[in-house]
Design an enzyme around this catalytic site. Structure first.
Site, PDB file in Angstrom:
ATOM      1  N   LEU A 118       8.092  48.582  -7.058  1.00  0.00           N
ATOM      2  CA  LEU A 118       7.013  48.014  -7.875  1.00  0.00           C
ATOM      3  C   LEU A 118       7.125  48.504  -9.314  1.00  0.00           C
ATOM      4  O   LEU A 118       6.342  49.310  -9.786  1.00  0.00           O
ATOM      5  CB  LEU A 118       5.646  48.382  -7.288  1.00  0.00           C
ATOM      6  CG  LEU A 118       5.279  47.722  -5.966  1.00  0.00           C
ATOM      7  CD1 LEU A 118       3.899  48.157  -5.508  1.00  0.00           C
ATOM      8  CD2 LEU A 118       5.353  46.204  -6.062  1.00  0.00           C
ATOM      9  N   HIS A 119       8.138  48.008 -10.021  1.00  0.00           N
ATOM     10  CA  HIS A 119       8.248  48.304 -11.452  1.00  0.00           C
ATOM     11  C   HIS A 119       7.363  47.326 -12.208  1.00  0.00           C
ATOM     12  O   HIS A 119       6.586  46.594 -11.605  1.00  0.00           O
ATOM     13  CB  HIS A 119       9.715  48.276 -11.911  1.00  0.00           C
ATOM     14  CG  HIS A 119      10.364  46.936 -11.811  1.00  0.00           C
ATOM     15  ND1 HIS A 119      10.278  45.998 -12.801  1.00  0.00           N
ATOM     16  CD2 HIS A 119      11.076  46.366 -10.810  1.00  0.00           C
ATOM     17  CE1 HIS A 119      10.924  44.899 -12.428  1.00  0.00           C
ATOM     18  NE2 HIS A 119      11.414  45.095 -11.218  1.00  0.00           N
ATOM     19  N   LEU A 120       7.466  47.263 -13.512  1.00  0.00           N
ATOM     20  CA  LEU A 120       6.489  46.559 -14.332  1.00  0.00           C
ATOM     21  C   LEU A 120       6.277  45.087 -13.978  1.00  0.00           C
ATOM     22  O   LEU A 120       5.147  44.647 -13.804  1.00  0.00           O
ATOM     23  CB  LEU A 120       6.856  46.684 -15.820  1.00  0.00           C
ATOM     24  CG  LEU A 120       5.803  46.176 -16.795  1.00  0.00           C
ATOM     25  CD1 LEU A 120       4.466  46.864 -16.562  1.00  0.00           C
ATOM     26  CD2 LEU A 120       6.254  46.377 -18.218  1.00  0.00           C
TER      27      LEU A 120
END
Length: 87
Positions: A14-16
């Protein structure tokens, strides 16, 4: 209140970008939407909260929805995660 455990399938977790999609999806609902990962509980409607959880690919989170549209919110979020959150 309804909840379900799901595995994050995105190769980068769950990166940007996927965190933003998760938050945007969660904000469509009136229900309180959180998720637990390890010992932390994060607000699914806050990008900073989602990013702060440091969820990586293959990690399991438990989505928790509580409110008037909780069933639809949970189904929609699980579908979005299963579909890779736009990746």
């Amino acid at each position: 209140m309804v909840s379900k455990k799901v595995v994050i399938k995105n190769p980068t977790g769950l990166h940007l970008r996927p965190a933003g999609i998760l938050c945007k999806t969660a904000m469509q609902f009136k229900s309180l939407i959180t998720f637990t990962f390890g010992a932390t509980t994060s607000n699914a409607k806050s990008v900073l909260s989602v990013l702060g959880a440091c969820v990586k690919s293959g990690d399991e989170i438990e989505l928790i929805c509580s409110g008037v549209d909780e069933e639809l919110a949970l189904k929609t979020l699980v579908d979005a995660i299963d579909n890779g959150l736009g990746e």
